[in-house]
Design an enzyme around this catalytic site. Structure first.
Site, PDB file in Angstrom:
ATOM      1  N   LYS A  81      31.217 -36.022  17.522  1.00  0.00           N
ATOM      2  CA  LYS A  81      30.839 -37.205  18.297  1.00  0.00           C
ATOM      3  C   LYS A  81      31.320 -37.075  19.736  1.00  0.00           C
ATOM      4  CE  LYS A  81      31.225 -40.597  14.544  1.00  0.00           C
ATOM      5  NZ  LYS A  81      29.838 -41.091  14.585  1.00  0.00           N
ATOM      6  N   ARG A 114      26.933 -41.173   3.761  1.00  0.00           N
ATOM      7  CA  ARG A 114      25.975 -41.178   2.648  1.00  0.00           C
ATOM      8  C   ARG A 114      26.282 -40.065   1.644  1.00  0.00           C
ATOM      9  NH1 ARG A 114      21.150 -40.751   6.901  1.00  0.00           N
ATOM     10  NH2 ARG A 114      22.784 -41.722   8.142  1.00  0.00           N
TER      11      ARG A 114
HETATM   12  N1  BES Z   1      30.653 -43.865  10.833  1.00  0.00           N
HETATM   13  C1  BES Z   1      29.440 -43.609  11.503  1.00  0.00           C
HETATM   14  C2  BES Z   1      28.648 -44.869  11.799  1.00  0.00           C
HETATM   15  C3  BES Z   1      29.254 -45.831  12.780  1.00  0.00           C
HETATM   16  C4  BES Z   1      28.806 -45.875  14.068  1.00  0.00           C
HETATM   17  C5  BES Z   1      30.189 -46.758  12.373  1.00  0.00           C
HETATM   18  C6  BES Z   1      29.324 -46.785  14.951  1.00  0.00           C
HETATM   19  C7  BES Z   1      30.722 -47.661  13.259  1.00  0.00           C
HETATM   20  C8  BES Z   1      30.274 -47.687  14.547  1.00  0.00           C
HETATM   21  C9  BES Z   1      28.557 -42.697  10.645  1.00  0.00           C
HETATM   22  O1  BES Z   1      29.224 -41.792   9.857  1.00  0.00           O
HETATM   23  C10 BES Z   1      27.712 -41.922  11.580  1.00  0.00           C
HETATM   24  O2  BES Z   1      28.245 -41.143  12.325  1.00  0.00           O
HETATM   25  N2  BES Z   1      26.413 -42.107  11.517  1.00  0.00           N
HETATM   26  C11 BES Z   1      25.518 -41.406  12.343  1.00  0.00           C
HETATM   27  C12 BES Z   1      24.338 -40.986  11.506  1.00  0.00           C
HETATM   28  C13 BES Z   1      23.390 -40.072  12.199  1.00  0.00           C
HETATM   29  C14 BES Z   1      24.028 -38.720  12.446  1.00  0.00           C
HETATM   30  C15 BES Z   1      22.152 -39.928  11.357  1.00  0.00           C
HETATM   31  C16 BES Z   1      25.072 -42.349  13.449  1.00  0.00           C
HETATM   32  O3  BES Z   1      24.868 -43.519  13.183  1.00  0.00           O
HETATM   33  O4  BES Z   1      24.973 -41.898  14.583  1.00  0.00           O
HETATM   34 MN    MN Z   2      29.654 -39.986  10.898  1.00  0.00          MN
END
Ligand code: BES
Ligand code: MN
Ligand code: ZN
Length: 501
Positions: free
Chosen positions: A279, A353
Site C-alpha cells: 500500500k 477475502r
Molecule cells: N483492509 C483493506 C481494506 C480497507 C481499506 C480497510 C481502507 C479500511 C480502510 C483490504 O485488505 C484491502 O486492501 N482491500 C483492497 C482490495 C483491492 C486490492 C481489490 C482495496 O480495497 O484497495
Molecule cells: Mn489489504
C-alpha cells in the site's frame, strides 16, 4: 466510571452536576425540569424566556446553582424538536452532556428518568441514555504518559427514578446498557491498540481472557493445525510475516446444544501493509484496524455471555499479519483453500477475502442457522458509503431485514449492495477457479461475490465495515478512532432472535 440507580427526586441528588433535558418546541419547563427550576429560584425558566437556553439539538447550557441545591451545576441538554427526536439523538445528547461534565472537571452527575423520553419506552430510554454516556466518554489512553496527570475523568453516573417499580426497571436496563457498552469498549481497545502490541498471538490471548471469565469455550488453531485442515488461503497470506497466524474459535452456548448456532466470522488482519502489492505509505497506520471485524466478534460473544442470551453463538476469527517478505505470497500464486477451490492471487492486498474463505469452510462444520461476517474488506466500500454506513450483502432477505431492524435500534447504519449474477465473471480466473480481485469497478460487490462462492446452504450476510471501523472525526457519541462498530448491532440482532424463536 460506575453507573448507579437511586430512588428519589433529581433536585435532591448529591452529585456534582445534574442533567435535565429541554426540547426546542417545548419552551415551558415541565416535570423534572420544572421541579429543578423551582428549586433553583426559576433560573432555568428565565434563561429560557430570555432565549439563552433554546433547546437546540446538543446544546448544553451550564447553570450554576450557587448552592441552593446540592449539585453545583445544572446542565440543560437540548434535544431539538420533538418531531425530529430519535433514539440516536438521545444517545448523542447524553454523550454531549457527559462530555460537558468531564470538561468542567466534575466527577459525578445524575439525571432522572420516570417515563420514556418523547415516544420511547422507559426501558429503551434508560438503555439509550446509558449507552450515550458511556460510549461518549470513551478514551483510549494506555499509551499516554505525559498528559495522564491532567486527564479528567468522570467517576459516577446516577440515574434517579421516583417510584420503586420504575427504579427496578431502570436498574435492569441500565445494567444491560452498561454491559453492552463495556463490550464496545473492549472491542474499541483491541482495534485502537497498535499492531506491535496486537499480534495474532495477542489477539488470541485476549479471546482466551474474555472466554475464561465467562461461559465461553475457546479453541485456538495454530499453523500446524491449519495446515492439517488445508487452510492454505489463510496460510498463504501469513507467509510474509514472522508472527504466527491463529484461527480463534469461540463458542457460547446459551441454548440447547442441539440448536444450530449463529456463526460470526470476523476478519482479523492485525496489520495490513498490502504485502508484496504494498500500500502507499500515507495513512497506512490506519491498517492496524484491519482486525476490527474480529475484535467485534470477541465483543459480541462477551456481551452475549454477560447478558446470558439463550442462543448459541460461535465466533471464528482468522488472524494474521499481511506483510511483504522473502517468503511472502505473490501475485500470480495459486492457493488451494480448505474448501478445495483454488484462487489465483492478483493482489496480495486483497488478503481479507482469502483468510475469510477458510474461516467460512471451517464454520460450515457448525451447521450454522445463519452466518454473519464482519470485515474491513474494501476501500471501495468506503468510497461508496463513507465512514458512517456499513455495506451489507448477502443471500437471505429475512436475515438482511433482521439486521436492518437491529440497525435502526442501535444507530449503526447499514445499506445493502447487490450481488448481481452478471458480475460473477469478473472474478473468473484463467488458471484457477477464481481470482481474488475483480477489477476496479464495483470493488465492494466483487469482494462480496467472491465470498459468496465459499458460503454453504444457510442464510449469510457480509458486513463490510471498512469505513465505520475507525473514524478520523468524532461523532456525537463516537469519539474519533476505533468505534466498536458491529458490536451493538449484532447483540441487538441476537436479543431479537431470541424473542422470535
Ligand atoms: N483492509 C483493506 C481494506 C480497507 C481499506 C480497510 C481502507 C479500511 C480502510 C483490504 O485488505 C484491502 O486492501 N482491500 C483492497 C482490495 C483491492 C486490492 C481489490 C482495496 O480495497 O484497495
Ligand atoms: Mn489489504
Ligand atoms: Zn485488509
Amino acid at each position: 466510571m460506575k453507573i448507579t440507580v437511586k430512588k428519589g427526586a433529581l433536585r435532591d441528588s448529591t452529585t456534582d452536576a445534574i442533567v435535565v433535558v429541554s426540547f426546542e418546541d417545548e419552551p415551558k419547563p415541565e416535570g423534572t425540569i420544572r421541579d429543578v427550576d423551582a428549586a433553583c429560584d426559576g433560573q432555568i425558566s428565565s434563561l429560557i424566556t430570555n432565549g439563552i437556553i433554546r433547546g437546540k439539538l446538543y446544546e448544553t447550557s451550564v447553570v450554576t446553582t450557587g448552592g441552593v441545591i446540592g449539585p453545583s451545576v445544572v446542565i440543560v441538554l437540548g434535544l431539538g424538536k420533538k418531531g425530529d427526536f430519535s433514539r440516536d439523538k438521545l444517545r448523542g445528547g447524553f454523550s454531549k452532556a457527559a462530555q460537558k461534565v468531564r470538561e468542567l472537571n466534575l466527577k459525578t452527575f445524575a439525571t432522572s428518568i420516570n417515563d420514556g423520553h418523547a415516544g420511547l419506552s422507559l426501558e429503551v430510554t434508560v438503555r439509550t441514555v446509558v449507552e450515550g454516556v458511556m460510549l461518549g466518554l470513551y478514551e483510549f489512553t494506555p499509551f499516554k504518559t505525559v498528559d495522564r496527570v491532567e486527564m479528567k475523568t468522570v467517576n459516577e453516573f446516577v440515574i434517579m427514578g421516583t417510584k420503586l417499580p420504575t427504579v427496578k426497571k431502570i436498574r435492569t436496563m441500565a445494567d444491560k446498557g452498561e454491559k453492552i457498552s463495556r463490550a464496545v469498549y473492549y472491542t474499541r481497545d483491541l482495534v485502537a491498540t497498535p499492531s506491535n502490541e496486537m499480534t495474532p498471538t495477542i489477539l488470541a490471548q485476549r479471546a482466551e481472557d474474555v472466554a475464561s471469565k465467562r461461559n465461553i469455550k475457546v479453541d485456538i488453531l495454530n499453523d500446524a493445525a491449519m495446515k492439517k485442515l488445508g487452510m492454505n488461503a489463510l496460510l498463504g497470506v501469513s507467509r510474509g510475516s514472522s508472527e504466527a497466524p491463529k484461527m480463534i474459535v469461540m463458542e457460547y452456548r446459551g441454548a440447547d446444544t442441539t440448536e444450530s448456532p449463529i456463526v460470526l466470522v470476523g476478519k482479523g488482519i492485525t496489520f495490513d501493509s498490502g504485502g508484496i502489492s504494498i500500500k502507499p505509505s500515507a495513512g497506512m497506520e490506519d491498517m492496524k484496524d484491519d482486525m476490527a471485524g474480529g475484535a467485534a466478534v470477541i465483543g459480541i460473544l462477551a456481551s452475549a455471555a454477560d447478558l446470558g442470551l439463550p442462543v448459541n453463538v460461535i465466533g471464528v476469527i482468522p488472524a494474521t499479519e499481511n506483510l511483504p517478505g522473502g517468503s511472502a505470497y505473490k501475485p500470480g500464486d495459486v492457493l488451494k483453500s480448505m474448501s478445495g477451490k483454488t484462487v489465483e492471487v492478483i493482489s496480495t492486498d486483497a488478503e481479507g477475502r482469502l483468510i475469510l474463505i477458510d474461516a467460512f469452510t471451517y464454520a460450515g462444520r457448525y451447521n450454522p442457522a445463519a452466518l454473519i461476517d464482519l470485515a474491513t474488506l474494501t476501500g471501495a466500500c468506503v468510497i461508496a458509503l463513507g465512514d458512517l454506513i456499513v455495506g451489507m450483502m448477502g443471500n437471505d432477505n429475512e436475515l438482511k431485514n433482521r439486521i436492518r431492524e437491529a440497525s435502526e435500534a442501535t444507530g449503526e447504519r447499514v445499506w445493502e449492495l447487490p450481488l448481481p449474477e452478471e458480475y460473477e465473471e469478473l472474478i473468473k480466473s484463467d488458471v484457477a477457479d477464481y481470482k481474488n480481485v475483480g477489477g476496479r469497478s464495483a470493488g465492494a460487490i466483487t469482494a462480496g461475490i467472491f465470498l459468496s462462492k465459499f458460503i454453504g446452504d444457510y442464510p449469510w450476510v457480509h458486513l463490510d465495515i471498512a469505513g465505520p471501523a475507525l473514524l478520523s472525526k468524532s461523532g456525537p457519541y463516537i469519539p474519533k478512532g476505533a468505534t466498536g462498530i458491529g458490536v451493538r448491532l449484532i447483540v441487538e440482532l441476537l436479543e431479537n432472535w431470541v424473542k422470535r424463536k
